[in-house]
Design a protein around this motif. Structure first.
Motif, PDB file in Angstrom:
ATOM      1  N   ALA A  97       0.830  -1.203   0.000  1.00 25.93           N
ATOM      2  CA  ALA A  97       0.000   0.000   0.000  1.00 25.93           C
ATOM      3  C   ALA A  97       0.865   1.253   0.000  1.00 25.93           C
ATOM      4  O   ALA A  97       0.562   2.237  -0.692  1.00 25.93           O
ATOM      5  CB  ALA A  97      -0.936  -0.009   1.205  1.00 25.93           C
ATOM      6  N   GLY A  98       1.949   1.205   0.764  1.00 28.84           N
ATOM      7  CA  GLY A  98       2.872   2.336   0.812  1.00 28.84           C
ATOM      8  C   GLY A  98       3.563   2.570  -0.524  1.00 28.84           C
ATOM      9  O   GLY A  98       3.788   3.719  -0.931  1.00 28.84           O
ATOM     10  N   GLU A  99       3.873   1.480  -1.229  1.00 28.64           N
ATOM     11  CA  GLU A  99       4.504   1.608  -2.545  1.00 28.64           C
ATOM     12  C   GLU A  99       3.603   2.361  -3.515  1.00 28.64           C
ATOM     13  O   GLU A  99       4.058   3.244  -4.255  1.00 28.64           O
ATOM     14  CB  GLU A  99       4.819   0.212  -3.090  1.00 28.64           C
ATOM     15  N   LYS A 100       2.318   2.024  -3.513  1.00 27.12           N
ATOM     16  CA  LYS A 100       1.361   2.694  -4.402  1.00 27.12           C
ATOM     17  C   LYS A 100       1.187   4.153  -4.012  1.00 27.12           C
ATOM     18  O   LYS A 100       1.095   5.038  -4.869  1.00 27.12           O
ATOM     19  CB  LYS A 100       0.022   1.965  -4.361  1.00 27.12           C
ATOM     20  N   ARG A 101       1.130   4.416  -2.709  1.00 19.49           N
ATOM     21  CA  ARG A 101       0.953   5.781  -2.219  1.00 19.49           C
ATOM     22  C   ARG A 101       2.137   6.665  -2.626  1.00 19.49           C
ATOM     23  O   ARG A 101       1.958   7.788  -3.108  1.00 19.49           O
ATOM     24  CB  ARG A 101       0.807   5.771  -0.702  1.00 19.49           C
ATOM     25  N   VAL A 102       3.347   6.142  -2.455  1.00 19.50           N
ATOM     26  CA  VAL A 102       4.552   6.902  -2.806  1.00 19.50           C
ATOM     27  C   VAL A 102       4.625   7.148  -4.313  1.00 19.50           C
ATOM     28  O   VAL A 102       4.955   8.255  -4.760  1.00 19.50           O
ATOM     29  CB  VAL A 102       5.819   6.152  -2.319  1.00 19.50           C
ATOM     30  N   ALA A 103       4.298   6.125  -5.103  1.00 17.32           N
ATOM     31  CA  ALA A 103       4.336   6.281  -6.562  1.00 17.32           C
ATOM     32  C   ALA A 103       3.353   7.367  -7.017  1.00 17.32           C
ATOM     33  O   ALA A 103       3.684   8.194  -7.877  1.00 17.32           O
ATOM     34  CB  ALA A 103       4.013   4.953  -7.234  1.00 17.32           C
ATOM     35  N   ARG A 104       2.159   7.377  -6.436  1.00 14.85           N
ATOM     36  CA  ARG A 104       1.181   8.418  -6.786  1.00 14.85           C
ATOM     37  C   ARG A 104       1.674   9.798  -6.374  1.00 14.85           C
ATOM     38  O   ARG A 104       1.438  10.799  -7.081  1.00 14.85           O
ATOM     39  CB  ARG A 104      -0.165   8.113  -6.125  1.00 14.85           C
ATOM     40  N   ARG A 105       2.359   9.865  -5.260  1.00 17.82           N
ATOM     41  CA  ARG A 105       2.908  11.154  -4.808  1.00 17.82           C
ATOM     42  C   ARG A 105       3.950  11.664  -5.799  1.00 17.82           C
ATOM     43  O   ARG A 105       3.966  12.852  -6.118  1.00 17.82           O
ATOM     44  CB  ARG A 105       3.535  10.992  -3.426  1.00 17.82           C
ATOM     45  N   PHE A 106       4.802  10.771  -6.281  1.00 22.50           N
ATOM     46  CA  PHE A 106       5.807  11.185  -7.266  1.00 22.50           C
ATOM     47  C   PHE A 106       5.147  11.771  -8.504  1.00 22.50           C
ATOM     48  O   PHE A 106       5.602  12.788  -9.049  1.00 22.50           O
ATOM     49  CB  PHE A 106       6.683   9.992  -7.670  1.00 22.50           C
ATOM     50  N   VAL A 107       4.081  11.130  -8.957  1.00 25.48           N
ATOM     51  CA  VAL A 107       3.363  11.619 -10.145  1.00 25.48           C
ATOM     52  C   VAL A 107       2.746  12.984  -9.852  1.00 25.48           C
ATOM     53  O   VAL A 107       2.813  13.902 -10.676  1.00 25.48           O
ATOM     54  CB  VAL A 107       2.289  10.607 -10.591  1.00 25.48           C
ATOM     55  N   GLY A 108       2.165  13.140  -8.668  1.00 22.28           N
ATOM     56  CA  GLY A 108       1.594  14.427  -8.280  1.00 22.28           C
ATOM     57  C   GLY A 108       2.642  15.523  -8.205  1.00 22.28           C
ATOM     58  O   GLY A 108       2.362  16.688  -8.524  1.00 22.28           O
ATOM     59  N   ASP A 109       3.850  15.152  -7.797  1.00 22.58           N
ATOM     60  CA  ASP A 109       4.958  16.109  -7.711  1.00 22.58           C
ATOM     61  C   ASP A 109       5.593  16.383  -9.073  1.00 22.58           C
ATOM     62  O   ASP A 109       6.493  17.227  -9.181  1.00 22.58           O
ATOM     63  CB  ASP A 109       6.044  15.592  -6.758  1.00 22.58           C
ATOM     64  N   LYS A 110       5.152  15.644 -10.080  1.00 20.07           N
ATOM     65  CA  LYS A 110       5.668  15.801 -11.457  1.00 20.07           C
ATOM     66  C   LYS A 110       7.186  15.660 -11.520  1.00 20.07           C
ATOM     67  O   LYS A 110       7.895  16.493 -12.078  1.00 20.07           O
ATOM     68  CB  LYS A 110       5.228  17.144 -12.041  1.00 20.07           C
ATOM     69  N   VAL A 111       7.672  14.573 -10.931  1.00 18.43           N
ATOM     70  CA  VAL A 111       9.113  14.300 -10.992  1.00 18.43           C
ATOM     71  C   VAL A 111       9.516  14.013 -12.434  1.00 18.43           C
ATOM     72  O   VAL A 111       8.674  13.753 -13.296  1.00 18.43           O
ATOM     73  CB  VAL A 111       9.496  13.100 -10.089  1.00 18.43           C
ATOM     74  N   ASP A 112      10.808  14.078 -12.701  1.00 20.26           N
ATOM     75  CA  ASP A 112      11.306  13.830 -14.057  1.00 20.26           C
ATOM     76  C   ASP A 112      11.513  12.350 -14.327  1.00 20.26           C
ATOM     77  O   ASP A 112      11.585  11.938 -15.490  1.00 20.26           O
ATOM     78  CB  ASP A 112      12.629  14.587 -14.270  1.00 20.26           C
ATOM     79  N   LEU A 113      11.619  11.542 -13.259  1.00 19.90           N
ATOM     80  CA  LEU A 113      11.828  10.102 -13.425  1.00 19.90           C
ATOM     81  C   LEU A 113      11.528   9.407 -12.106  1.00 19.90           C
ATOM     82  O   LEU A 113      11.810   9.951 -11.030  1.00 19.90           O
ATOM     83  CB  LEU A 113      13.264   9.816 -13.872  1.00 19.90           C
ATOM     84  N   ILE A 114      10.963   8.210 -12.187  1.00 19.20           N
ATOM     85  CA  ILE A 114      10.756   7.380 -10.998  1.00 19.20           C
ATOM     86  C   ILE A 114      11.689   6.183 -11.089  1.00 19.20           C
ATOM     87  O   ILE A 114      11.708   5.472 -12.099  1.00 19.20           O
ATOM     88  CB  ILE A 114       9.298   6.882 -10.885  1.00 19.20           C
TER      89      ILE A 114
END
Length: 338
Positions: free
Chosen positions: A84-101
C-alpha cells in the motif's frame, strides 16, 4: 583642438563598446544560470535489504555529471514489505511531477508503472522480475515509458537449488515459504518444480500472504515431531526478504539446524547466496536514466539489462552445520564469509 576632440570621441566609443560587451556577457551568464535544468528523481525502495541499489544509482549519476543539490534532487522513500505504501509513494511522485521514478524491486516497479500511466514520466526499475507478468513487453523493447534492470529470478532459483544440492546432498525435502501474490513467485516455481522432480527431491511448499501467516506457518511446522524439511530455499519475493520476514525464517532455521539457500547477499545467516550485486544494479540503472535524460532514447525502447549473478559462501555457517564445500565451489565464489 580637433585632435583632442577626436581622441575624446575615440575613447567614448571604446568605453561604450566595452560597456555593451560587459552587459551582454553578464546578461548571457544570467540566462545560462536561469535555464540550467534541475532533474527531480523519485526513488522508492520496497525493502530495506535492497537500499544499496539507491546508493549505486546515486554514485553513478554523480559520475555522469548529475550533482545532488545542484542539477539533480532525489526524493527517497525506504519501505519494507508495504504494498500500500509503494502505491501511495508512486502516486505522490506523479503528483509532484518528478522527471523520473526509480523503483525496486518488483512490487514498487509495478506501482510506479501504474501510477505513471498516461503521463510523460519515465520509470526505471531494478531487481524486478519480468517473467510471467506484464511489467514489460519484452527484454529488447520493454514498451511504454519503462525500462530497467531485471532480476533473473527463475534461472537463479534453479541454480541455487543445484548449489544447495552440492553443499547438502543429504537434504531431500526442500522447503519454500513464499508470498503467493508476489509476481516473481509463480514463474520461479514453474521452473523449480520440474527441476526438483528431475533430481529426485521433494518440494515442500508453504504459500503465505503476509507476515502473520508466515509466522503461523513456521510455528505450526516447529510444533511437529518431524518438521518435514531438510533445507530452506529462499524465494524471490519481498515478504521473505523483509527485515521481519527473514528474521523469522532464520530463527526457525537456526533452531532446527537446517541450511538456508539465500537468494540475495543480504540473506545473512544463509549458507550461501546467488544473486546480483545490489550496488552494481544501481549503477546499471543510472546508465539507463542518463540516456533518458539526454533525450537520445525513449525509455520504452531501451533494452532491459540482465545483471551478473554472483556466488557468496558463508563458510562459517557451512562449517557450523557440518557441511562440506568443494574447492571447485570455493573457486567460483565472489565472496567467502569466514
Amino acid at each position: 583642438m580637433n585632435q583632442s576632440k577626436q581622441l575624446k570621441s575615440g575613447w567614448k566609443i571604446i568605453l561604450a563598446t566595452f560597456l555593451i560587451m560587459a552587459c551582454l556577457f553578464i546578461s548571457g551568464c544570467g540566462e545560462k544560470k536561469e535555464t540550467e535544468k534541475v532533474y527531480r528523481v523519485g526513488i522508492v525502495s520496497g525493502a530495506r535489504a535492497f537500499i544499496e541499489i539507491a546508493d549505486g544509482f546515486k554514485a553513478k549519476m554523480t559520475e555522469l555529471g548529475y550533482i545532488e543539490g545542484r542539477n539533480i534532487v532525489y526524493d527517497l522513500h525506504e519501505l519494507d514489505a508495504d504494498p500500500a505504501g509503494e502505491k501511495r509513494v508512486a502516486r505522490r511522485f506523479v503528483g509532484d511531477k518528478v522527471d523520473l521514478i526509480f523503483a525496486f524491486p518488483t512490487g514498487p516497479a509495478f506501482a510506479a508503472k501504474a501510477a505513471a500511466q498516461g503521463t510523460n514520466i519515465p520509470v526505471v526499475f531494478a531487481l524486478a522480475g519480468i517473467e510471467g507478468n506484464n511489467l514489460v513487453e519484452s527484454v529488447p523493447k520493454p514498451g511504454g515509458n519503462i525500462t530497467g534492470v531485471r532480476f533473473p529470478g527463475p534461472e537463479s532459483t534453479v541454480k541455487r537449488l543445484d548449489i544447495l544440492h552440492e553443499l547438502a546432498p543429504q537434504a531431500n525435502r526442500i522447503y519454500i515459504i513464499y508470498d503467493y501474490n508476489y509476481p516473481n513467485a509463480h514463474s520461479a516455481i514453474e521452473q523449480l518444480r520440474p527441476a526438483i522432480r528431475d533430481m529426485g527431491l521433494t518440494l515442500v511448499e508453504d504459500p503465505v500472504n503476509n507476515l502473520e501467516e508466515l509466522q503461523a506457518a513456521l510455528q505450526k511446522r516447529a510444533a511437529l515431531d518431524d518438521i518435514g524439511i531438510d533445507a530452506i530455499l529462499m524465494m524471490p519475493d519481498i515478504l521473505t526478504h523483509s527485515s521481519e520476514g527473514f528474521r523469522e525464517i532464520l530463527k526457525f532455521a537456526n533452531e532446527h539446524k537446517v541450511p538456508i539457500a539465500g537468494s540475495m547477499a543480504s540473506d545473512l545467516g544463509a549458507v550461501f547466496s546467488y544473486s546480483p550485486d545490489t550496488f552494481e544494479m544501481g549503477i546499471l540503472a543510472a546508465i539507463q536514466a542518463d540516456r533518458i535524460f539526454k533525450g537520445t532514447t525513449p525509455a520504452g525502447t531501451i533494452m532491459v539489462v540482465t545483471p551478473t549473478l554472483y556466488l557468496r559462501l558463508n563458510y562459517k555457517v557451512i562449517k557450523e552445520l557440518g557441511l562440506n564445500v568443494s574447492e571447485g565451489l570455493l573457486s567460483k565464489a565472489k565472496e567467502i564469509i569466514l
